[in-house]
Write a protein that holds these residues in place. Sequence first.
Motif, short mmCIF file in Angstrom:
data_model
loop_
_atom_site.label_atom_id
_atom_site.label_comp_id
_atom_site.label_asym_id
_atom_site.label_seq_id
_atom_site.Cartn_x
_atom_site.Cartn_y
_atom_site.Cartn_z
N GLU A 159 -23.95 -32.18 -27.19
CA GLU A 159 -24.02 -32.65 -25.80
C GLU A 159 -25.47 -32.76 -25.33
OE1 GLU A 159 -21.68 -33.39 -23.42
OE2 GLU A 159 -19.83 -32.86 -24.50
N GLN B 218 -26.61 -32.80 -22.27
CA GLN B 218 -27.06 -32.04 -21.09
C GLN B 218 -27.60 -30.65 -21.41
OE1 GLN B 218 -23.82 -33.15 -21.39
NE2 GLN B 218 -22.44 -31.86 -20.20
N TYR B 219 -27.30 -30.10 -22.57
CA TYR B 219 -27.81 -28.75 -22.91
C TYR B 219 -29.09 -28.80 -23.74
CZ TYR B 219 -22.92 -27.88 -21.78
OH TYR B 219 -21.69 -27.85 -21.17
N ARG B 220 -29.40 -30.00 -24.27
CA ARG B 220 -30.40 -30.07 -25.34
C ARG B 220 -31.74 -29.43 -24.99
NH1 ARG B 220 -29.82 -34.62 -29.22
NH2 ARG B 220 -27.88 -33.43 -29.20
N TYR C 25 -22.16 -27.65 -28.01
CA TYR C 25 -23.47 -27.41 -27.39
C TYR C 25 -24.59 -28.10 -28.16
CZ TYR C 25 -21.74 -24.27 -23.79
OH TYR C 25 -21.10 -23.77 -22.68
N TYR D 237 -28.26 -19.00 -27.63
CA TYR D 237 -28.01 -19.76 -26.41
C TYR D 237 -26.50 -20.02 -26.23
CZ TYR D 237 -27.78 -23.84 -23.34
OH TYR D 237 -27.45 -24.72 -22.34
N VAL D 238 -25.84 -20.41 -27.32
CA VAL D 238 -24.39 -20.70 -27.21
C VAL D 238 -23.62 -19.41 -26.91
CG1 VAL D 238 -22.36 -21.64 -28.38
CG2 VAL D 238 -24.61 -22.69 -28.76
N GLU E 246 -32.43 -27.19 -23.05
CA GLU E 246 -32.38 -25.75 -22.79
C GLU E 246 -32.57 -24.94 -24.06
OE1 GLU E 246 -29.17 -24.48 -20.27
OE2 GLU E 246 -29.38 -26.27 -19.02
N TRP E 247 -32.25 -25.54 -25.22
CA TRP E 247 -32.44 -24.77 -26.47
C TRP E 247 -33.47 -25.38 -27.40
CZ3 TRP E 247 -31.38 -27.49 -30.85
CH2 TRP E 247 -30.47 -28.57 -30.75
N GLN F 43 -24.11 -18.75 -23.20
CA GLN F 43 -23.44 -19.74 -22.36
C GLN F 43 -21.93 -19.54 -22.32
OE1 GLN F 43 -24.77 -22.47 -20.45
NE2 GLN F 43 -26.56 -21.17 -20.79
N THR F 44 -21.36 -19.05 -23.42
CA THR F 44 -19.90 -19.00 -23.51
C THR F 44 -19.33 -17.62 -23.19
OG1 THR F 44 -20.16 -18.59 -25.89
CG2 THR F 44 -19.71 -20.85 -25.23
#
Length: 253
Positions: A93, A95-97, A90, A241-242, A99-100, A245-246
């Motif tokens: 990558e 694509q998540y950056r 996370y 966040y992780v 978001e956090w 998400q998980t």
Amino acid sequence: TVPVSTIVSKSNDDNSENNGKHRLTDDVERIVQEHLQYVREDVSNGWDLIHQDGEMKVYRREVEENGIVVDPLKCFHTIKGVTGHEICRYFWEFQYRMEWETTLDSTKIIEALDPDTVIFFQLHKRVWPAAQRDSCFWSHIRCISNSDEDQPTWLVVNYTTPHPLAPIKSPQVRLVANVALICETIISEPPLNPKDIKRENIQCKLTYVAFVNPGGWVPSAALRGVAKREYPRFLKRFTSYVVEQTRNKPILF
Ligand code: H13
């Protein structure tokens, strides 16, 4: 994996005919090895504990180079319910950056060197009491297996590099950074069948180290104040966040 549409350019080196090597292979290897050594060094001498919140501890050493604050930072945290691979994935990558990350105006990938190494160009929010900063750095993710029984160590390194697609345009100032996130997974009371491992049995031991040079003079007290506030904030927000998400996803070992 990076969505193809987000990659501005692919490496000129033909990696397939070059044993997977590219122009930065040796640099990446050297910096990764340096971090694996450095992560073992403890913080009992010369480091100040500047923040503690539960399992999270943030240390720094006050260092100035030519009057510019370049304080090294070392953070430790333990996060329940996630693996080191998940935390590193996370973080790395694209694509998540956004978001956090709360300290960025934008991020983009300007080159993919290999499936585990990309070059980012980022515009940082003007949280500093000075000109806006940008950054251009290679970002590499890696899994290091320790032994057959142990869980592997995962790491991500972000390291400043120049790039023709990211010239420094004055008055923009470039941050110079060498940052690593290094994670181990601990499994408590491992069931006989690895398939039976549940999130409640796993935790991630995280170390985050940062050497960041602001690239130009910034008032020391202000910069140290921003760092003391923003690094713990980042660690808390990113790791929560992780976990979110998980939570209901299969465990990524
Ligand atoms: O590590 C963090 N974010 C990475 C992903 O966006 C990028 C980072 C990096 C920073 C600068 C240059 C190159 C890479 O690794 C989280 C960063 C949290 C930042 C907290 C703000 C600290 C302010 C200190 C300012 C020093 C100049």
